[in-house]
Design a protein around this motif. Structure first.
Motif, mmCIF file in Angstrom:
data_model
loop_
_atom_site.group_PDB
_atom_site.id
_atom_site.type_symbol
_atom_site.label_atom_id
_atom_site.label_comp_id
_atom_site.label_asym_id
_atom_site.label_seq_id
_atom_site.Cartn_x
_atom_site.Cartn_y
_atom_site.Cartn_z
ATOM 1 N N ASP A 220 0.847 -1.192 0.000
ATOM 2 C CA ASP A 220 0.000 0.000 0.000
ATOM 3 C C ASP A 220 0.889 1.252 0.000
ATOM 4 O O ASP A 220 1.905 1.300 0.694
ATOM 5 N N TYR B 106 0.499 14.721 7.495
ATOM 6 C CA TYR B 106 -0.072 13.860 6.459
ATOM 7 C C TYR B 106 1.032 13.367 5.551
ATOM 8 O O TYR B 106 1.694 14.151 4.884
ATOM 9 N N TYR C 36 -9.852 9.771 6.172
ATOM 10 C CA TYR C 36 -10.013 9.821 4.723
ATOM 11 C C TYR C 36 -11.516 9.920 4.467
ATOM 12 O O TYR C 36 -12.203 8.906 4.340
HETATM 13 P P1 P6P Z 1 -4.402 10.807 -1.295
HETATM 14 C C1 P6P Z 1 -1.894 5.455 -1.138
HETATM 15 O O1 P6P Z 1 -2.112 5.624 -2.527
HETATM 16 C C2 P6P Z 1 -3.262 5.351 -0.482
HETATM 17 O O2 P6P Z 1 -3.959 4.246 -0.957
HETATM 18 C C3 P6P Z 1 -3.091 5.245 1.024
HETATM 19 O O3 P6P Z 1 -1.926 4.568 1.381
HETATM 20 C C4 P6P Z 1 -3.066 6.702 1.460
HETATM 21 O O4 P6P Z 1 -3.564 6.895 2.777
HETATM 22 C C5 P6P Z 1 -4.012 7.357 0.453
HETATM 23 O O5 P6P Z 1 -4.008 6.543 -0.715
HETATM 24 C C6 P6P Z 1 -3.542 8.742 0.085
HETATM 25 O O6 P6P Z 1 -4.516 9.283 -0.795
HETATM 26 O O7 P6P Z 1 -5.672 11.036 -2.097
HETATM 27 O O8 P6P Z 1 -4.380 11.682 -0.044
HETATM 28 O O9 P6P Z 1 -3.143 10.913 -2.090
#
Ligand code: P6P
Length: 339
Positions: A122, A245, A265
């Motif tokens: 991830d 963040y 999120y």
């Molecule tokens: P954004 C990484 O691509 C992910 O899946 C997670 O690990 C992370 O918290 C999120 O997306 C970040 O998303 O939209 O803030 O870039």
């Protein structure tokens, strides 16, 4: 002597899980065998991720090597390693991976009683800049391994037996709960063993950090916008909270677990169900937070009580310190009642 005993009395993750499993007299060691295969996958990925930085020099994953062969991207490589490790454990009957559109049903001759949902790497878009990334996994028991169906996979998170993540950063840390609290293990590369370094992790009841992608602010709903506003301009005269963040869920959640605070999120107008996936991001992290004394909320309900309809369903999620999540729950309750 105590110091000496500490150095030689190595509490490895396998030994720790065996101790925990001894609480379940009916246990035949299947879970321990399953976990040892997940640990093997984490060790492999840790080594590959650490080398990825050298990719341009020695042609590793994601680059063409000196023979000009296209190397597999690290997330594809990691997925293959975990699928093979889980299947060869002989303890799984169905797998759900972020990398596979469909569920993987294990050959009946090799089946065991567990279902594992995982994201093999991830945050992998962060590899090239050296930001910590991770593997996230959740483990369920299935009713009848010889007649396993998708229903066995689309279970609410409350049925999860165990969950964890492995963070590949300055050190390799595996955080695990088998339903009896949360423990953290750090890979000692010289031994090739995960050693217990963070026993019985408890998240602070209240934190001073909020963690959200502020770039989505114009699309947030009322309660999320109000909560973030209160973090920045507290109405009770308390100091503003800090924004941290990283953009890699495992890193943001690990910091939240150890330091306290809240990770958000949220849903927004572009993505009404947020971005994070229920089975292998929201559920495992929510399970860990609850086991550590925190909580996880979707904006409507306790995150673990979600019943996913499809493998790759998404959900908004607010997780972390108990009191911080209570605050945003109260805003959703009061503002949605007022329409
Ligand atoms: P954004 C990484 O691509 C992910 O899946 C997670 O690990 C992370 O918290 C999120 O997306 C970040 O998303 O939209 O803030 O870039």
């Amino acid at each position: 002597h105590a110091a000496e005993a500490q150095r030689t009395d190595l509490m490895t993750i396998t030994r720790h899980v065996l101790n925990e499993q001894s609480r379940h007299p009916e246990s035949r060691g299947d879970f321990t065998i399953l976990l040892s295969h997940i640990v093997l996958g984490c060790k492999f990925v840790a080594a590959a991720v650490n080398k990825a930085g050298l990719a341009k020099l020695i042609g590793l994953a994601g680059e063409t090597n000196v023979q000009g062969e296209e190397q597999k991207k690290l997330d594809v490589l990691s997925n293959e390693v975990f699928v093979k490790a889980l299947v060869s454990s002989g303890r799984t009957c169905v797998l759900v991976s972020e990398e596979n559109e469909e569920a993987i049903f294990v050959d009946p001759a090799l089946r065991g009683k567990y279902c594992v949902c995982f994201d093999p790497l991830d945050g992998s878009s962060n590899i090239d800049c050296g930001v910590s990334i991770g593997t996230i996994f959740g483990i369920y028991m299935v009713k009848d391994k010889d007649n396993v169906t998708l229903e066995d996979v689309l279970q609410p998170g409350t049925n999860m037996l165990a969950a964890g993540y492995c963070m590949y950063g300055s050190s390799c840390t595996l955080v695990l709960s088998t339903g009896n609290g949360v423990n953290g293990f750090t890979l000692d590369p010289s031994l090739g063993e995960f050693i217990l370094t963070h026993p019985n992790i408890k998240i602070p009841r209240k934190g001073k950090i909020y963690s959200v992608n502020e770039g989505n602010a114009k699309n947030w709903d009322g309660p999320t916008a109000k909560f973030v506003e209160k973090c920045k301009y507290p109405e009770d005269g308390s100091p503003p909270r800090s924004l941290r963040y990283i953009g890699s869920m495992v890193a943001d959640v690990h910091r939240t677990l150890l330091y306290g605070g809240i990770f958000l999120y949220p849903a927004d107008q572009k993505s009404p169900n947020g971005k994070l996936r229920v089975l292998y991001e929201v559920f495992p992290m929510s399970f860990l937070m609850e086991q550590a004394g925190g909580q996880a909320f979707t904006g409507k309900q306790r995150a673990l009580e979600l019943a996913p309809a499809k493998l790759h369903d998404r959900s908004p999620v607010f997780l972390g310190s108990y009191d911080d999540v209570e605050e945003i729950k109260a805003l959703y309750a009061s503002m949605s009642n007022s329409g």
